[in-house]
Design an enzyme around this catalytic site. Structure first.
Site, short mmCIF file in Angstrom:
data_model
loop_
_atom_site.label_atom_id
_atom_site.label_comp_id
_atom_site.label_asym_id
_atom_site.label_seq_id
_atom_site.Cartn_x
_atom_site.Cartn_y
_atom_site.Cartn_z
N LYS A 18 3.05 3.49 -5.61
CA LYS A 18 2.52 2.49 -6.56
C LYS A 18 3.60 2.01 -7.52
CE LYS A 18 -0.73 3.49 -4.00
NZ LYS A 18 -0.70 2.71 -2.72
N GLU B 69 -11.21 4.35 -1.53
CA GLU B 69 -11.73 4.63 -0.18
C GLU B 69 -12.58 5.90 -0.13
OE1 GLU B 69 -8.58 3.82 -0.89
OE2 GLU B 69 -7.16 5.32 -0.23
N ASP C 189 0.83 -1.21 0.00
CA ASP C 189 0.00 0.00 0.00
C ASP C 189 0.87 1.26 0.00
OD1 ASP C 189 -2.57 1.42 2.17
OD2 ASP C 189 -2.35 1.46 -0.01
N ASP D 113 -3.19 -2.98 -2.57
CA ASP D 113 -4.23 -1.95 -2.65
C ASP D 113 -4.01 -1.09 -3.90
OD1 ASP D 113 -5.22 0.95 -0.69
OD2 ASP D 113 -6.42 -0.43 -1.87
N ASN D 114 -5.07 -0.44 -4.37
CA ASN D 114 -4.99 0.59 -5.42
C ASN D 114 -4.52 0.10 -6.79
OD1 ASN D 114 -3.53 2.14 -2.71
ND2 ASN D 114 -5.55 2.78 -3.44
O1 LIG Z 1 2.81 9.06 -0.27
C1 LIG Z 1 3.45 8.11 0.07
N1 LIG Z 1 2.94 6.91 0.38
C2 LIG Z 1 1.51 6.73 0.29
C3 LIG Z 1 1.26 5.62 -0.71
N2 LIG Z 1 -0.18 5.52 -0.97
C4 LIG Z 1 -0.72 6.25 -1.93
O2 LIG Z 1 -0.04 7.01 -2.59
C5 LIG Z 1 -2.20 6.17 -2.13
C6 LIG Z 1 -2.82 7.15 -2.90
C7 LIG Z 1 -4.21 7.13 -3.09
C8 LIG Z 1 -4.85 8.17 -3.92
C9 LIG Z 1 -5.89 7.84 -4.79
C10 LIG Z 1 -6.52 8.82 -5.55
C11 LIG Z 1 -6.09 10.13 -5.46
F1 LIG Z 1 -6.71 11.09 -6.19
C12 LIG Z 1 -5.05 10.48 -4.60
C13 LIG Z 1 -4.43 9.50 -3.83
C14 LIG Z 1 -4.99 6.12 -2.51
C15 LIG Z 1 -4.37 5.14 -1.74
O3 LIG Z 1 -5.11 4.15 -1.15
C16 LIG Z 1 -2.99 5.15 -1.55
O4 LIG Z 1 -2.44 4.14 -0.81
C17 LIG Z 1 4.91 8.19 0.19
C18 LIG Z 1 5.51 9.42 0.29
C19 LIG Z 1 6.87 9.46 0.38
O5 LIG Z 1 7.53 10.59 0.52
N3 LIG Z 1 7.58 8.31 0.33
C20 LIG Z 1 6.92 7.13 0.22
N4 LIG Z 1 5.61 7.05 0.15
MG LIG Z 2 -3.91 2.54 -0.56
#
Ligand SMILES: O=C(NCCNC(=O)c1cc(-c2ccc(F)cc2)cc(O)c1O)c1cc(O)ncn1
Ligand SMILES: [Mg+2]
Length: 214
Positions: A144, A199, A141, A169-170
């Site tokens: 991506k 979600e 999760d 997920d996603n």
């Molecule tokens: O943002 C870091 N991780 C979150 C990963 N998860 C997601 O990006 C995520 C995004 C969405 C999402 C869906 C639609 C939309 F319009 C915007 C966001 C949904 C989800 O369910 C996720 O799980 C991150 C930062 C960083 O600096 N280093 C490592 N990781």
């Molecule tokens: Mg997610």
């Protein structure tokens, strides 16, 4: 000074959820996300699918890539029997800081080991850090575009065994096309898609469950 969304989510948990009650923490976060601010937790529609796979696998060792505020860590760990552990990796220090407090409020700090750092750096150290050989269950999760490279890293580090279950997920939104193509076409995986929604929205999304065949 202004607060961040994870800080506001934590405050909602501290105000609304009962200390030591994981379900009330889950409900408080879902209420916050539906009524105050959207946040990228697996949520209350995909969450029960996650629950059913965790119960089916009943893992002795579980790994989560991408903790964020700890919502899915709490969902997973609340279902784990005594003596089992969830290791969750989070890159973002601000997210990790909030997640630790959410996990503590749920009373699950003895079952969840949160490690800060990049998954690509930490996965090769898992066996030594935690004295495990393989993971029975992995929840993906995080970023991506890291799903596929980290799956290949899990294979290379021999952290998967015949029957290990991966749940991602996603896979539709934001989408993980290279990961999906790999697990659906590789002879080493038996893969199945659970259709759902992003979600707290009506946008299509879903979870991909893939069993490693060894
Ligand atoms: O943002 C870091 N991780 C979150 C990963 N998860 C997601 O990006 C995520 C995004 C969405 C999402 C869906 C639609 C939309 F319009 C915007 C966001 C949904 C989800 O369910 C996720 O799980 C991150 C930062 C960083 O600096 N280093 C490592 N990781
Ligand atoms: Mg997610």
């Amino acid at each position: 000074t202004s607060s961040t969304r994870p800080q506001r989510l934590l405050r909602a948990v501290q105000r609304k959820a009962t200390k030591g009650d994981p379900q009330s923490v889950i409900s408080a976060i879902d209420y916050f996300c539906r009524n105050s601010e959207w946040a990228m937790n697996v949520g209350d529609e995909k969450g029960p699918i996650l629950d059913s796979v965790v119960c089916e696998v009943s893992p002795a060792t579980a790994l989560e890539l991408g903790t964020y505020c700890g919502y899915s860590s709490v969902r997973i760990a609340r279902l784990l029997p005594v003596g089992t552990k969830l290791i969750t990796l989070e890159f973002h220090p601000d997210y990790a800081c909030i997640a630790r407090q959410v996990i503590q409020h749920a009373g699950l700090e003895d079952k969840i080991f949160l490690v800060e750092g990049a998954s690509g750096d930490l996965i090769p150290k898992m066996a030594d850090m935690f004295g495990i050989s393989t993971f029975d269950f992995v929840f993906l999760d995080h970023w991506k575009d890291r799903y596929l490279p980290d799956l290949k890293l899990l294979e290379e580090c021999q952290l998967l065994r015949k029957g290990s279950v991966l749940l991602a997920d996603n896979v539709i939104c934001p989408g993980t096309p290279d990961y999906l193509e790999y697990v659906r076409n590789s002879p080493r995986y038996e893969s199945r898609y659970f259709q759902s929604h992003l979600e707290y929205t009506k946008v299509e999304d879903g979870l991909e469950k893939s069993v490693f065949l060894g």
